[in-house]
Motif scaffolding. Structure first.
Motif, mmCIF file in Angstrom:
data_model
loop_
_atom_site.group_PDB
_atom_site.id
_atom_site.type_symbol
_atom_site.label_atom_id
_atom_site.label_comp_id
_atom_site.label_asym_id
_atom_site.label_seq_id
_atom_site.Cartn_x
_atom_site.Cartn_y
_atom_site.Cartn_z
ATOM 1 N N LEU A 38 27.714 0.553 -19.580
ATOM 2 C CA LEU A 38 28.861 1.357 -19.981
ATOM 3 C C LEU A 38 28.575 2.925 -19.378
ATOM 4 C CD1 LEU A 38 29.474 -0.097 -23.514
ATOM 5 C CD2 LEU A 38 30.844 -0.492 -21.217
ATOM 6 N N ARG A 39 27.269 3.458 -19.643
ATOM 7 C CA ARG A 39 27.226 4.787 -18.962
ATOM 8 C C ARG A 39 27.596 4.826 -17.537
ATOM 9 N NH1 ARG A 39 22.953 8.821 -20.186
ATOM 10 N NH2 ARG A 39 22.485 9.873 -17.993
ATOM 11 N N ARG A 40 27.128 3.840 -16.744
ATOM 12 C CA ARG A 40 27.274 3.578 -15.094
ATOM 13 C C ARG A 40 28.968 3.610 -15.167
ATOM 14 N NH1 ARG A 40 27.025 6.045 -11.136
ATOM 15 N NH2 ARG A 40 26.460 4.908 -9.132
ATOM 16 N N LEU A 41 29.437 2.592 -15.639
ATOM 17 C CA LEU A 41 31.198 2.303 -15.686
ATOM 18 C C LEU A 41 31.817 3.674 -15.864
ATOM 19 C CD1 LEU A 41 31.575 -1.186 -17.382
ATOM 20 C CD2 LEU A 41 31.476 -0.607 -14.747
ATOM 21 N N ASN A 42 31.363 4.247 -16.869
ATOM 22 C CA ASN A 42 31.959 5.653 -16.921
ATOM 23 C C ASN A 42 31.825 6.756 -15.976
ATOM 24 O OD1 ASN A 42 33.246 7.745 -18.606
ATOM 25 N ND2 ASN A 42 31.281 8.807 -18.731
ATOM 26 N N TRP A 70 36.214 5.795 -29.449
ATOM 27 C CA TRP A 70 36.975 6.087 -28.343
ATOM 28 C C TRP A 70 37.987 7.131 -28.450
ATOM 29 C CZ3 TRP A 70 36.601 3.415 -23.787
ATOM 30 C CH2 TRP A 70 37.793 3.592 -22.919
ATOM 31 N N PRO A 71 38.773 7.421 -29.748
ATOM 32 C CA PRO A 71 39.626 8.435 -29.812
ATOM 33 C C PRO A 71 39.088 9.844 -29.634
ATOM 34 C CG PRO A 71 40.072 6.728 -31.537
ATOM 35 C CD PRO A 71 38.665 6.562 -30.983
ATOM 36 N N ARG A 72 37.715 10.177 -29.890
ATOM 37 C CA ARG A 72 37.209 11.256 -29.601
ATOM 38 C C ARG A 72 36.608 11.410 -28.214
ATOM 39 N NH1 ARG A 72 33.038 11.759 -33.734
ATOM 40 N NH2 ARG A 72 32.916 9.494 -34.015
ATOM 41 N N LEU A 73 36.624 10.658 -27.415
ATOM 42 C CA LEU A 73 36.141 10.745 -25.888
ATOM 43 C C LEU A 73 36.929 11.709 -25.428
ATOM 44 C CD1 LEU A 73 35.062 7.159 -24.938
ATOM 45 C CD2 LEU A 73 33.530 8.948 -25.920
ATOM 46 N N GLU A 74 36.417 12.760 -24.700
ATOM 47 C CA GLU A 74 37.092 13.671 -23.961
ATOM 48 C C GLU A 74 36.958 13.602 -22.199
ATOM 49 O OE1 GLU A 74 34.993 17.315 -24.733
ATOM 50 O OE2 GLU A 74 35.845 17.389 -26.821
ATOM 51 N N ASP A 76 37.637 13.980 -18.357
ATOM 52 C CA ASP A 76 37.862 14.891 -17.156
ATOM 53 C C ASP A 76 38.256 14.183 -15.906
ATOM 54 O OD1 ASP A 76 37.576 16.675 -15.157
ATOM 55 O OD2 ASP A 76 35.583 17.242 -15.351
ATOM 56 N N GLY A 77 39.399 13.974 -15.656
ATOM 57 C CA GLY A 77 39.707 12.924 -14.656
ATOM 58 C C GLY A 77 39.621 11.697 -15.248
ATOM 59 N N HIS A 78 38.960 10.540 -14.454
ATOM 60 C CA HIS A 78 38.656 9.304 -14.915
ATOM 61 C C HIS A 78 37.517 9.192 -15.555
ATOM 62 C CE1 HIS A 78 41.810 7.346 -12.889
ATOM 63 N NE2 HIS A 78 41.880 8.243 -11.601
ATOM 64 N N ARG A 79 36.777 10.258 -15.970
ATOM 65 C CA ARG A 79 35.514 10.161 -16.684
ATOM 66 C C ARG A 79 35.447 10.772 -18.152
ATOM 67 N NH1 ARG A 79 34.937 9.076 -11.632
ATOM 68 N NH2 ARG A 79 35.702 11.272 -11.053
ATOM 69 N N PHE A 80 34.622 10.182 -18.935
ATOM 70 C CA PHE A 80 34.425 10.745 -20.395
ATOM 71 C C PHE A 80 33.216 11.704 -20.085
ATOM 72 C CE2 PHE A 80 36.398 6.640 -21.335
ATOM 73 C CZ PHE A 80 37.621 7.260 -21.825
ATOM 74 N N THR A 81 33.422 12.971 -20.601
ATOM 75 C CA THR A 81 32.478 13.798 -20.596
ATOM 76 C C THR A 81 31.398 13.887 -21.734
ATOM 77 O OG1 THR A 81 33.641 15.610 -21.555
ATOM 78 C CG2 THR A 81 33.657 15.597 -19.222
ATOM 79 N N ASN A 82 31.607 13.330 -22.886
ATOM 80 C CA ASN A 82 30.903 13.418 -24.010
ATOM 81 C C ASN A 82 30.460 11.889 -24.498
ATOM 82 O OD1 ASN A 82 33.539 12.798 -24.893
ATOM 83 N ND2 ASN A 82 33.521 13.903 -26.885
ATOM 84 N N LEU A 83 30.341 10.759 -23.488
ATOM 85 C CA LEU A 83 30.099 9.519 -23.998
ATOM 86 C C LEU A 83 28.340 9.345 -24.484
ATOM 87 C CD1 LEU A 83 30.970 6.690 -23.670
ATOM 88 C CD2 LEU A 83 29.703 6.380 -21.663
ATOM 89 N N THR A 85 26.824 11.834 -25.969
ATOM 90 C CA THR A 85 26.811 12.546 -27.191
ATOM 91 C C THR A 85 27.343 11.411 -28.448
ATOM 92 O OG1 THR A 85 26.839 14.466 -26.524
ATOM 93 C CG2 THR A 85 27.221 14.350 -28.810
ATOM 94 N N LEU A 86 28.335 11.252 -28.114
ATOM 95 C CA LEU A 86 29.161 10.199 -29.196
ATOM 96 C C LEU A 86 28.725 8.766 -29.230
ATOM 97 C CD1 LEU A 86 32.720 11.706 -29.172
ATOM 98 C CD2 LEU A 86 30.998 12.411 -30.526
ATOM 99 N N PHE A 87 28.285 8.255 -28.187
ATOM 100 C CA PHE A 87 28.029 6.718 -28.171
ATOM 101 C C PHE A 87 26.584 6.640 -27.825
ATOM 102 C CE2 PHE A 87 27.328 3.063 -25.170
ATOM 103 C CZ PHE A 87 27.867 2.155 -26.178
ATOM 104 N N GLU A 88 26.055 7.042 -26.961
ATOM 105 C CA GLU A 88 24.539 6.539 -26.542
ATOM 106 C C GLU A 88 23.598 7.089 -27.663
ATOM 107 O OE1 GLU A 88 23.377 7.603 -22.633
ATOM 108 O OE2 GLU A 88 25.080 6.996 -21.571
ATOM 109 N N ARG A 89 23.948 8.336 -27.983
ATOM 110 C CA ARG A 89 22.743 8.664 -28.861
ATOM 111 C C ARG A 89 22.722 7.968 -30.293
ATOM 112 N NH1 ARG A 89 23.068 15.124 -27.803
ATOM 113 N NH2 ARG A 89 22.489 15.282 -25.502
ATOM 114 N N PRO A 90 23.935 7.590 -30.762
ATOM 115 C CA PRO A 90 23.914 6.927 -32.168
ATOM 116 C C PRO A 90 23.619 5.482 -31.901
ATOM 117 C CG PRO A 90 25.914 8.382 -31.947
ATOM 118 C CD PRO A 90 25.306 8.359 -30.492
ATOM 119 N N LEU A 91 23.721 5.010 -30.609
ATOM 120 C CA LEU A 91 23.684 3.828 -30.439
ATOM 121 C C LEU A 91 21.987 3.532 -30.221
ATOM 122 C CD1 LEU A 91 24.019 0.780 -29.814
ATOM 123 C CD2 LEU A 91 23.958 1.423 -27.308
ATOM 124 N N ARG A 92 21.182 4.571 -29.583
ATOM 125 C CA ARG A 92 19.834 4.436 -29.565
ATOM 126 C C ARG A 92 19.302 4.544 -30.877
ATOM 127 N NH1 ARG A 92 17.741 6.377 -24.125
ATOM 128 N NH2 ARG A 92 15.758 6.100 -25.199
#
Length: 408
Positions: A38-42, A70-74, A76-83, A85-92
């Motif tokens: 998902l990081r790479r798809l972003n 998802w509703p809190r992802l920011e 920049d064009g087609h990419r999320f800039t805080n994925l 922080t909000l997704f990867e770190r809590p998952l890990r």
């Protein structure tokens, strides 16, 4: 069923719409592998375009967390800039805990749970749902975003088919579909990941009269649904989570963190190992048929897309004369193929190698088969560049195949 009915049920390419991402089962190992993908798809600008995220078991852990943030992802064009922080770190952080032993062992030994465990509608899987609620919060399915649509796949033991849980509905094509009501996201993830050799089904009372659009032939043949549904791991029916995607989407991307089948020169023949091995053979054949069918559909251009799996060598995506893709092969890939499928903790370095693997393969697969989806790739950064080194990765995975009863 005549051909016109089949054509109406399985849409031709001209009527297909949107991108679906399918996240397979495979415990924490799969959740981390998908996290890297998902990081790479972003980075490639694909994630923000997705219409549906379908998931099974370990994939549902990653998908469930993504749905809540998802509703809190920011953007920049087609990419999320805080994925990250909000997704990867809590998952890990979540995959760095053992969530297996409390539901299966200590929770059952706790006298406070004994009255509930005597009930036919409460089990260790409910204790597992409580563990998922720590990650996801008390979110109901009906609270999830409408776009993209997040679909969590379980298997209905009554009807024997894939049972889908989403913000719009719950149900399957035999029983029919109803509104999700009070079903929580944690319950959906628990149902999707209740691996049958460890966890019993998640049992819930339902109003069977509220389900509509079921299979009239099953009802005519005498099927009468009971007042409860019993849901087990979605991988029992479809470990790649293809069912919500393959009939209607124009692009189907599959991230497969499932266990590659192991050929055994010597097998044990007493009852439990024999039955376990027989189950592995049956499951592998069903999965192999789905993979062949998926790839054949790509080649026939029924829909576009790409597949990458935990056991895939990066060189399978190498274009002759082109640059060799980043990622793992050789001895590192051999080690990755035997990493445990578990809900026990993974160390930070184990996590990084698994996420690197998903990141690298997703990028290589799209660079080879999904270039039309890429919208001006941003600078890429693997989760842990130093662990792309084969020796460092091997050291990180040295004990990753070992199951420990009391946990790592």
């Amino acid at each position: 069923m005549d051909t016109s009915t089949i054509a109406a049920r399985y849409r031709p390419r001209a009527r297909r719409e949107g991108i679906a991402v399918c996240l397979s089962g495979g415990g924490f190992r799969a959740a981390l592998f998908h996290g890297g993908a998902l990081r790479r798809l972003n980075e490639l600008g694909v994630l923000s375009q997705v219409r549906t995220v379908s998931s099974v078991s370990g994939g549902s852990i990653a998908s469930g967390l993504l749905a809540t943030v998802w509703p809190r992802l920011e953007r920049d064009g087609h990419r999320f800039t805080n994925l990250e922080t909000l997704f990867e770190r809590p998952l890990r952080a979540f995959c760095g805990r053992n969530i297996r032993n409390w539901p299966l062992l200590w929770g059952r030994l706790d006298p406070r749970n004994w009255p509930r465990l005597l009930s036919s509608s409460f089990s260790a899987t409910d204790l597992l749902a409580a563990e998922y609620e720590r990650l996801l919060g008390p979110v109901r399915l009906s609270d999830l975003p409408d776009h993209p649509r997040f679909v969590f796949c379980a298997a209905n033991l009554q009807t024997g088919v894939s049972f889908e849980l989403s913000t719009r509905s719950i149900g399957d094509y035999v029983l029919g579909y109803a509104e999700p009501g009070g079903f929580t996201l944690a319950e959906a993830v628990a149902a999707s990941s209740s691996f049958p050799f460890a966890f019993p089904p998640l049992v819930r009372a339902v109003d069977v009269q509220s389900f509509t659009g079921g299979d009239s032939r099953a009802l005519a043949a005498g099927f009468r649904p009971g007042p409860r549904i019993a849901l087990t791991d979605g991988g029992v029916y479809d470990n790649m989570g293809l069912e919500p995607a393959w009939k209607t989407h124009a692009v189907v991307l599959v991230s497969d963190g499932g266990t590659p089948f192991e050929i055994q020169a010597r097998t044990r023949t007493w009852l439990v190992p024999r039955l376990q091995r027989s189950f592995q053979v049956v499951a592998n054949q069903a999965l192999a048929v789905r993979k062949r069918w998926l790839i054949a559909a790509y080649l026939r251009e029924v829909y576009g897309g790409a597949y990458w799996g935990l056991g895939t060598d990066r060189d399978e995506y190498h274009v002759p004369g082109g640059e060799r893709p980043a990622g793992y092969s050789g001895r590192v890939l051999d080690r990755l193929r035997v990493v445990r499928t578990d809900l026990d903790r993974f160390s930070p370095t184990e996590q990084s190698v698994l996420m690197n693997h998903g990141w690298a393969l997703a990028g290589a697969a799209l660079s080879r088969w999904g270039t039309a989806l890429i919208t001006g790739a941003a600078p890429s950064q693997p989760p842990e560049p130093a662990l792309l080194d084969p020796d460092a990765a091997l050291a990180a995975l040295a004990h990753s195949d070992r199951f420990r009863f009391l946990g790592h």
